[in-house]
Design a protein around this motif. Structure first.
Motif, mmCIF file in Angstrom:
data_model
loop_
_atom_site.group_PDB
_atom_site.id
_atom_site.type_symbol
_atom_site.label_atom_id
_atom_site.label_comp_id
_atom_site.label_asym_id
_atom_site.label_seq_id
_atom_site.Cartn_x
_atom_site.Cartn_y
_atom_site.Cartn_z
ATOM 1 N N LEU A 292 10.666 78.399 53.897
ATOM 2 C CA LEU A 292 11.447 77.523 53.676
ATOM 3 C C LEU A 292 12.680 77.749 54.687
ATOM 4 C CD1 LEU A 292 10.478 78.120 50.847
ATOM 5 C CD2 LEU A 292 12.907 77.758 49.888
ATOM 6 N N SER A 293 13.210 76.421 54.957
ATOM 7 C CA SER A 293 14.425 76.390 56.039
ATOM 8 C C SER A 293 15.523 75.544 55.745
ATOM 9 C CB SER A 293 13.776 75.803 57.343
ATOM 10 O OG SER A 293 12.591 76.407 57.973
ATOM 11 N N HIS A 294 16.456 76.150 55.496
ATOM 12 C CA HIS A 294 17.677 75.500 55.252
ATOM 13 C C HIS A 294 17.887 74.712 53.962
ATOM 14 C CE1 HIS A 294 19.015 76.990 59.070
ATOM 15 N NE2 HIS A 294 18.019 76.676 59.699
ATOM 16 N N ILE A 295 17.083 74.977 52.961
ATOM 17 C CA ILE A 295 17.057 74.002 51.918
ATOM 18 C C ILE A 295 18.379 73.918 51.009
ATOM 19 C CG2 ILE A 295 16.150 74.239 49.160
ATOM 20 C CD1 ILE A 295 13.895 73.424 51.242
ATOM 21 N N THR A 296 18.801 72.790 50.695
ATOM 22 C CA THR A 296 19.862 72.614 50.280
ATOM 23 C C THR A 296 19.915 71.781 49.001
ATOM 24 O OG1 THR A 296 21.373 72.836 52.035
ATOM 25 C CG2 THR A 296 22.557 71.856 50.172
ATOM 26 N N ARG A 297 20.634 71.910 47.654
ATOM 27 C CA ARG A 297 20.142 71.235 46.603
ATOM 28 C C ARG A 297 21.538 71.372 45.769
ATOM 29 N NH1 ARG A 297 17.080 67.347 43.484
ATOM 30 N NH2 ARG A 297 18.656 67.078 42.110
ATOM 31 N N SER A 298 21.838 69.984 45.305
ATOM 32 C CA SER A 298 23.059 69.950 44.266
ATOM 33 C C SER A 298 22.792 69.302 43.165
ATOM 34 C CB SER A 298 24.311 69.254 45.030
ATOM 35 O OG SER A 298 24.589 69.695 46.101
ATOM 36 N N PHE A 299 23.388 69.446 42.123
ATOM 37 C CA PHE A 299 23.308 68.619 40.931
ATOM 38 C C PHE A 299 24.528 68.108 40.453
ATOM 39 C CE2 PHE A 299 19.000 69.982 39.709
ATOM 40 C CZ PHE A 299 18.682 71.015 40.477
ATOM 41 N N ARG A 300 24.531 67.012 40.005
ATOM 42 C CA ARG A 300 25.705 66.271 39.214
ATOM 43 C C ARG A 300 25.664 66.843 37.775
ATOM 44 N NH1 ARG A 300 27.103 60.049 39.902
ATOM 45 N NH2 ARG A 300 25.177 60.175 38.464
ATOM 46 N N VAL A 301 26.875 67.222 37.483
ATOM 47 C CA VAL A 301 26.802 67.761 35.963
ATOM 48 C C VAL A 301 28.011 67.155 35.295
ATOM 49 C CG1 VAL A 301 26.972 69.762 34.426
ATOM 50 C CG2 VAL A 301 25.913 70.054 36.400
ATOM 51 N N ALA A 302 27.389 66.309 34.075
ATOM 52 C CA ALA A 302 28.696 65.600 33.634
ATOM 53 C C ALA A 302 29.678 66.593 32.828
ATOM 54 C CB ALA A 302 28.109 64.716 32.550
ATOM 55 N N ARG A 303 30.868 66.290 33.088
ATOM 56 C CA ARG A 303 31.966 67.281 32.605
ATOM 57 C C ARG A 303 33.000 66.655 31.486
ATOM 58 N NH1 ARG A 303 29.970 71.714 34.017
ATOM 59 N NH2 ARG A 303 30.465 72.904 35.701
ATOM 60 N N ARG A 304 33.298 67.071 30.520
ATOM 61 C CA ARG A 304 34.180 66.455 29.559
ATOM 62 C C ARG A 304 34.974 67.410 28.891
ATOM 63 N NH1 ARG A 304 30.918 63.995 25.245
ATOM 64 N NH2 ARG A 304 31.955 64.941 23.614
ATOM 65 N N ARG B 193 36.461 58.070 25.827
ATOM 66 C CA ARG B 193 36.655 57.830 27.169
ATOM 67 C C ARG B 193 35.203 57.758 27.838
ATOM 68 N NH1 ARG B 193 40.503 60.870 31.435
ATOM 69 N NH2 ARG B 193 42.008 60.305 30.181
ATOM 70 N N SER B 194 34.604 58.954 27.559
ATOM 71 C CA SER B 194 33.613 59.098 28.251
ATOM 72 C C SER B 194 32.416 58.035 27.893
ATOM 73 C CB SER B 194 32.777 60.374 27.866
ATOM 74 O OG SER B 194 32.058 60.401 26.546
ATOM 75 N N LEU B 195 32.547 57.188 26.900
ATOM 76 C CA LEU B 195 31.587 55.945 26.924
ATOM 77 C C LEU B 195 31.901 55.133 27.886
ATOM 78 C CD1 LEU B 195 32.069 55.349 23.018
ATOM 79 C CD2 LEU B 195 30.269 56.107 24.081
ATOM 80 N N PHE B 196 32.973 54.934 28.659
ATOM 81 C CA PHE B 196 33.116 54.013 29.590
ATOM 82 C C PHE B 196 33.151 54.627 31.132
ATOM 83 C CE2 PHE B 196 34.221 50.925 26.690
ATOM 84 C CZ PHE B 196 35.062 51.397 25.664
ATOM 85 N N SER B 197 33.539 55.820 31.176
ATOM 86 C CA SER B 197 33.417 56.287 32.501
ATOM 87 C C SER B 197 33.344 57.701 32.586
ATOM 88 C CB SER B 197 34.799 56.198 33.207
ATOM 89 O OG SER B 197 35.844 56.954 32.817
ATOM 90 N N ARG B 198 32.251 58.311 33.279
ATOM 91 C CA ARG B 198 31.837 59.543 33.239
ATOM 92 C C ARG B 198 32.353 60.446 34.225
ATOM 93 N NH1 ARG B 198 26.484 60.027 31.284
ATOM 94 N NH2 ARG B 198 26.344 59.557 28.940
ATOM 95 N N GLU B 199 32.910 61.689 34.058
ATOM 96 C CA GLU B 199 33.361 62.342 35.002
ATOM 97 C C GLU B 199 32.007 63.520 35.688
ATOM 98 O OE1 GLU B 199 37.863 63.194 34.383
ATOM 99 O OE2 GLU B 199 36.927 64.979 34.716
ATOM 100 N N TYR B 200 32.007 63.470 36.832
ATOM 101 C CA TYR B 200 30.766 64.378 37.243
ATOM 102 C C TYR B 200 31.488 65.443 38.341
ATOM 103 C CZ TYR B 200 27.399 61.074 35.636
ATOM 104 O OH TYR B 200 26.786 60.300 34.889
ATOM 105 N N THR B 201 30.928 66.750 37.969
ATOM 106 C CA THR B 201 31.012 67.749 38.934
ATOM 107 C C THR B 201 29.800 67.918 39.757
ATOM 108 O OG1 THR B 201 31.954 68.889 36.953
ATOM 109 C CG2 THR B 201 32.235 69.936 39.036
ATOM 110 N N VAL B 202 29.877 68.196 41.056
ATOM 111 C CA VAL B 202 28.599 68.476 41.752
ATOM 112 C C VAL B 202 28.657 70.150 41.882
ATOM 113 C CG1 VAL B 202 27.742 68.181 43.889
ATOM 114 C CG2 VAL B 202 28.957 66.315 42.970
ATOM 115 N N ILE B 203 27.377 70.464 41.502
ATOM 116 C CA ILE B 203 27.299 71.709 41.512
ATOM 117 C C ILE B 203 26.328 72.162 42.675
ATOM 118 C CG2 ILE B 203 26.347 73.951 40.358
ATOM 119 C CD1 ILE B 203 27.586 73.152 37.948
ATOM 120 N N LYS B 204 26.500 73.118 43.641
ATOM 121 C CA LYS B 204 25.676 73.279 44.783
ATOM 122 C C LYS B 204 24.670 74.444 44.116
ATOM 123 C CE LYS B 204 26.096 72.460 49.462
ATOM 124 N NZ LYS B 204 26.830 72.409 50.927
ATOM 125 N N ALA B 205 23.640 74.261 43.852
ATOM 126 C CA ALA B 205 22.586 75.281 43.456
ATOM 127 C C ALA B 205 21.786 75.860 44.604
ATOM 128 C CB ALA B 205 21.506 74.427 42.459
#
Lengths: 277, 267
Positions: free
Chosen positions: B5-17, B26-38
């Protein structure tokens, strides 16, 4: 550990294995089968008598009464093959939990595995239930019971188009499974599919009784091949050139639905590996 | 070099509310996301025949790495080559090289006899009959499965099921085996049996094994080498003894590990 250099068995063996194991596994569920037989027999009897009342009232009908009775009894005997409301909960569970990703760690074609599994369960259920109903309805007095097939060719084509019907139904069901990748709850989809199938396949009202224009449209669609085709062939309502045409059309739909399903599934699975389940 | 493995990077978008009705609407119209670097620039190499313990606190990135190595997740960047194949690009061929025991997931069909599940796996992995028979015999003997082959998986105890899962993962003779929490929930006797079996498998067959576990005793018994991951980064790569040496005051391995986690600020 290096394996010997013997040739690898064909992939097909896996699908036959799945079919066999799932088929045999489902045979265990006998109580459900007994309940099903009683239900189907009651339902068949009621429907035949109901239509009988309509026929006695006079008027023109698209089929002879004995043909209709055969249609209804076959429909009930093989209900497990045709039913719209069977969906494998394991598959939905896999998708909603995200565990579907782990299925990808195996060298398997998920589409065909699910296809084979579904087909096997339907066949297994039908196998358990059909004989008692067929036997009983053959013994019923003439117009109310099951008549023999219209001709030897009709019987052969009945069997062939039954297999075709199974394929088309399962291929259609696959869309419901794949759609579950995109929604959180599959319940709405299932209800929609159920309603569509029940009506347009002729499960509620046999297709020959539809208004002419609607009947033509439905028989051109995949729904026409899902149960109506074999049932009509048995009782001689569809024969000759029309039979071959409909058969060809059914084969076309099978190929089209499977191809579309495979393509869509590939896209859905790509989404899983990129988004992370 | 089996795994690289070389320099593997992977992030996930997780919805936050936040909690509350207003937020829900409000989340019905716009979702807030945080990016988590796994995974953040993960690199390591594993040679054929090694047993590697892959440890770290929950949420450190272990499952994500395993998923990438299994070919079921695509990294954002970096490269991963296992036995000459890129897992997510040659998924099916790669799957034939690896065996997986994911602790919470079962490979066995639950309402049919275990033997049937084994045969199905043989067919899915297209194992030649002669190889299958030989391997099955070995696995049944060494894992003590002869009594339970005809039992449906749903009627097995956890210990029995685990042994069957391990057998199932090895039926096609993979070069690389991923074991995720293989001894979780097992009684003492079963734990020892499983550990013994894994060691034998590695010794006699040369199977490379990547073991993720929270059970320190598993690591102690099996892993010559340990990879510690925390917050998506590889923090330690060396022998288990060397890791323990980083917490000299500890009275037992569990304490030592906790001490190390604290030291690296990953807990």
């Amino acid at each position: 550990m290096k394996s010997s250099n013997t040739r690898k068995p064909p992939r097909l063996r896996a699908y036959l294995s799945i079919f066999r194991i799932r088929f045999l596994g489902s045979l265990q569920y006998r109580i459900a089968a007994y309940a099903g037989i009683v239900t189907q027999f009651a339902w068949g009897g009621m429907t035949v008598l109901l239509f009988g009342a309509f026929y006695r009232g006079g008027g023109r009908f698209p089929m002879e009464y004995p043909q209709l009775s055969s249609y209804i009894w076959l429909q009930q005997a093989f209900l497990a093959l045709f039913m719209s409301w069977f969906f494998d909960p394991e598959i939905f569970e896999l998708i909603t939990s995200g565990n579907i990703a782990y299925e990808l760690a195996r060298p398997a074609d998920i589409y065909f595995i699910w296809f084979t599994k579904n087909a096997a369960i339907r066949c297994s259920k039908a196998a358990l239930r059909c004989l008692p109903i067929l036997a009983a309805s053959l013994l019923l007095p003439k117009p109310y019971g099951l008549s023999l097939p219209a001709s030897p060719l009709a019987f052969i084509m009945f069997c062939v188009t039954m297999a075709l019907a199974l394929g088309v139904i399962v291929a259609f069901s696959m869309f419901v499974y794949i759609a579950a990748f995109y929604t959180i709850s599959s319940l709405g989809l299932r209800m929609l599919a159920l309603a569509l199938l029940d009506f347009f396949t002729g499960a509620l009202i046999p297709l020959p009784f539809f208004p002419e224009w609607l009947r033509t449209a439905v028989e051109l669609s995949p729904f026409g091949a899902m149960q109506n085709l074999p049932l009509c062939i048995w009782c001689g309502h569809i024969a000759g050139a029309e039979m071959w045409k409909s058969f060809g059309l059914g084969v076309f739909w099978l190929v089209a639905l499977v191809t579309a399903g495979k393509l869509w599934m590939a896209r859905a699975l790509r989404r899983v590996t990129i988004q992370g389940g | 070099m089996l795994v690289e493995l070389s320099h593997i990077t992977r992030s996930f978008r997780v919805a936050r509310r936040d909690a509350g009705m207003k937020q829900a609407l409000r989340s019905l119209f716009s979702r807030e996301y945080t990016v988590i670097k796994a995974l953040d620039d993960v690199s390591f190499k594993i040679c054929e025949g090694e047993i590697v313990g892959y440890i770290g606190p929950n949420g450190a990135g272990k499952s994500t790495t395993i998923k990438i190595m299994s070919g079921i997740l695509v990294p954002d960047s970096g490269s991963c080559v296992i036995d000459g194949l890129v897992p997510w690009k040659n998924r099916r061929r790669h799957a034939e090289n690896i065996g997986v025991v994911f602790g919470q997931r079962s490979q066995l069909w639950w309402d049919v006899p275990v033997a049937d599940s084994f045969e199905l796996i043989r067919d899915i992995y297209r194992v030649p009959e002669a190889d299958y028979k030989k391997r099955l015999y070995e696995l049944v003997e060494t894992l003590g499965l002869s009594e339970i082959l005809r039992t449906p998986a749903r009627q097995l105890s956890l210990g029995q099921r685990m042994r069957c899962e391990i057998a199932a993962s090895l039926l096609h003779g993979p070069k690389l085996l991923f074991l995720d929490e293989p001894t979780i929930g097992l009684d003492a006797v079963s734990k020892l049996a499983v550990r013994e079996f894994i060691k034998r498998q590695n010794c006699e067959r040369g199977t490379t094994i990547i073991l993720t576990t929270h059970d320190v005793r598993d690591i102690e018994a099996l892993a010559e080498r340990v990879l510690l991951i925390g917050h998506g980064r590889i923090l330690f790569d060396g022998t288990f003894q060397k890791l323990l040496a980083e917490a000299p005051g500890a009275e037992n391995p569990e304490q030592a590990l906790a001490e190390v986690y604290r030291k690296y600020e990953i807990l």
